[in-house]
Design an enzyme around this catalytic site. Structure first.
Site, PDB file in Angstrom:
ATOM      1  N   ASP A  12      22.870 -14.071 -30.999  1.00 22.57           N
ATOM      2  CA  ASP A  12      23.069 -14.797 -29.637  1.00 22.57           C
ATOM      3  C   ASP A  12      21.929 -15.901 -29.802  1.00 22.57           C
ATOM      4  O   ASP A  12      20.746 -15.719 -29.556  1.00 22.57           O
ATOM      5  CB  ASP A  12      22.987 -13.864 -28.603  1.00 22.57           C
ATOM      6  CG  ASP A  12      24.031 -12.999 -28.389  1.00 22.57           C
ATOM      7  OD1 ASP A  12      25.182 -13.264 -28.878  1.00 22.57           O
ATOM      8  OD2 ASP A  12      23.844 -11.829 -27.753  1.00 22.57           O
ATOM      9  N   GLY A  38      26.453  -9.466 -29.401  1.00 23.17           N
ATOM     10  CA  GLY A  38      27.712  -9.242 -29.655  1.00 23.17           C
ATOM     11  C   GLY A  38      27.987  -7.842 -28.948  1.00 23.17           C
ATOM     12  O   GLY A  38      27.182  -6.758 -28.756  1.00 23.17           O
ATOM     13  N   LEU A 212      32.767  -5.056 -10.664  1.00 21.89           N
ATOM     14  CA  LEU A 212      32.742  -6.248  -9.584  1.00 21.89           C
ATOM     15  C   LEU A 212      31.532  -6.787  -9.512  1.00 21.89           C
ATOM     16  O   LEU A 212      31.179  -7.414  -8.452  1.00 21.89           O
ATOM     17  CB  LEU A 212      33.142  -5.705  -8.595  1.00 21.89           C
ATOM     18  CG  LEU A 212      34.552  -4.781  -8.417  1.00 21.89           C
ATOM     19  CD1 LEU A 212      34.916  -4.314  -6.967  1.00 21.89           C
ATOM     20  CD2 LEU A 212      35.784  -5.867  -8.970  1.00 21.89           C
ATOM     21  N   GLY A 213      30.590  -6.879 -10.400  1.00 22.64           N
ATOM     22  CA  GLY A 213      29.395  -7.627 -10.178  1.00 22.64           C
ATOM     23  C   GLY A 213      28.334  -7.068  -9.216  1.00 22.64           C
ATOM     24  O   GLY A 213      28.240  -5.782  -9.212  1.00 22.64           O
ATOM     25  N   ASP A 243      27.997  -4.485 -20.867  1.00 16.38           N
ATOM     26  CA  ASP A 243      27.946  -3.257 -22.136  1.00 16.38           C
ATOM     27  C   ASP A 243      26.782  -2.261 -21.864  1.00 16.38           C
ATOM     28  O   ASP A 243      27.055  -1.235 -22.444  1.00 16.38           O
ATOM     29  CB  ASP A 243      27.257  -4.349 -23.223  1.00 16.38           C
ATOM     30  CG  ASP A 243      27.987  -5.274 -23.708  1.00 16.38           C
ATOM     31  OD1 ASP A 243      29.317  -5.382 -23.570  1.00 16.38           O
ATOM     32  OD2 ASP A 243      27.691  -6.661 -24.008  1.00 16.38           O
TER      33      ASP A 243
END
Length: 295
Positions: A12, A38, A212-213, A243
């Site tokens: 990343d 990833g 939902l954050g 993740d």
């Protein structure tokens, strides 16, 4: 019961910016950092940090040794990871001052899976074993079909959403773990309650977790629906929040915890992750999550 994650391993490249770029815009970044990530790698490390013995199957390219090393350092079994010619998968990530991000993904070695490799890995797994999948590898439909034939429990994080998922028989999925964007794309509606209603109609036997954050998450199965609020923290980087949630959710299932306690644990773990920079590096150990729950 064994746990196999067949998924991506990415390098990343993270750029700190004032705001997410728009089309045609040029903007100087304030900082550039490189992390191992990833969705596959992040979820395997999250499971390992949560105490789950996990096997990771995936492909790395010529510069992918750091990906192998970080898995090993965090207790992930890397016996199925293979090195091939060419470049590893990588991402270019913009993170703005509000800690929101956007991600450009290059598949690289993650898109080089073969049926022979998949069959060879799955030979060692069978009925009742867990298979965790995301949509950052090729031949996802083949993986699902073969695992279903072996009566494995298939857990899918349908991210990123693209046409490859159209080839997957979603009726073979045991557990869906998805955010509100992915849920809306699968169900064809944005309202969370409507998303869950569509999922229950289409896949009545599947368990669904909809994150939902800042609004927390909702869990649904054939008999139960429950909600969990998010814990408020100062967000620095939300890259691995989902993740982290996935890894801790699976850990809770394997421990036989009540779903309400699993969701609370996942929310606490995700809150810790977003308060740190990076992907895999931001994921907390189980001991940290337990301490947070005792405050």
């Amino acid at each position: 019961m064994k746990v196999l994650n067949m998924g991506s391993l990415n390098l990343d490249y993270v750029y700190t910016v004032d705001h997410i770029l728009k089309g045609g815009e040029t903007l100087a970044s304030k900082k550039m950092e490189v992390f191992c990530g990833g969705k596959g790698l992040n979820q395997s490390i999250a499971m390992a940090k949560a105490g789950v013995p996990v096997f990771h199957a995936g492909l790395i390219g010529e510069e992918g040794e750091p990906l192998l090393a970080v898995c090993q350092e965090n207790g992930v079994d890397t016996g199925y990871i293979q090195k091939i010619e060419g470049k590893s998968g990588h991402t270019i990530i913009q993170v703005d001052k509000e800690a929101q991000n956007c991600i450009l993904l290059y598949g690289g070695s993650n898109r080089s899976f073969t049926k022979e490799y998949i069959d060879r890995v799955l030979e060692d797994f069978g009925e009742g074993d867990l298979l965790i999948l995301q949509n950052e590898i090729n031949l996802l439909d083949y993986v699902v079909d073969r695992a279903y034939d072996k009566n494995m429990v298939i857990i899918l994080n349908p991210s990123p959403m693209d046409e490859a998922l159209e080839a997957v028989d979603m009726g073979k999925i045991s557990i869906f773990l998805m955010n509100e964007i992915e849920g809306a794309q699968i169900a064809g509606t944005e309202n969370p309650e409507d998303v869950l209603a569509v999922m229950k109609e289409k896949f009545p036997q599947a368990r669904v977790v909809l994150t939902l954050g800042r609004d927390g998450c909702i869990y649904q199965d054939s008999e139960k629906l429950c909600r969990q609020s998010a814990y408020e923290v100062k967000a620095v980087d939300t890259t691995a929040a989902g993740d982290t949630f996935t890894g801790y959710f699976i850990a809770g299932l394997l421990k036989g915890m009540e779903i309400e306690k699993i969701l609370d644990m996942c929310a606490r773990a995700s809150a810790i992750a977003v308060s740190r920079k990076g992907a895999a590096a931001s994921i907390p150990m189980m001991e940290e999550v337990i301490r947070a729950s005792q405050k």
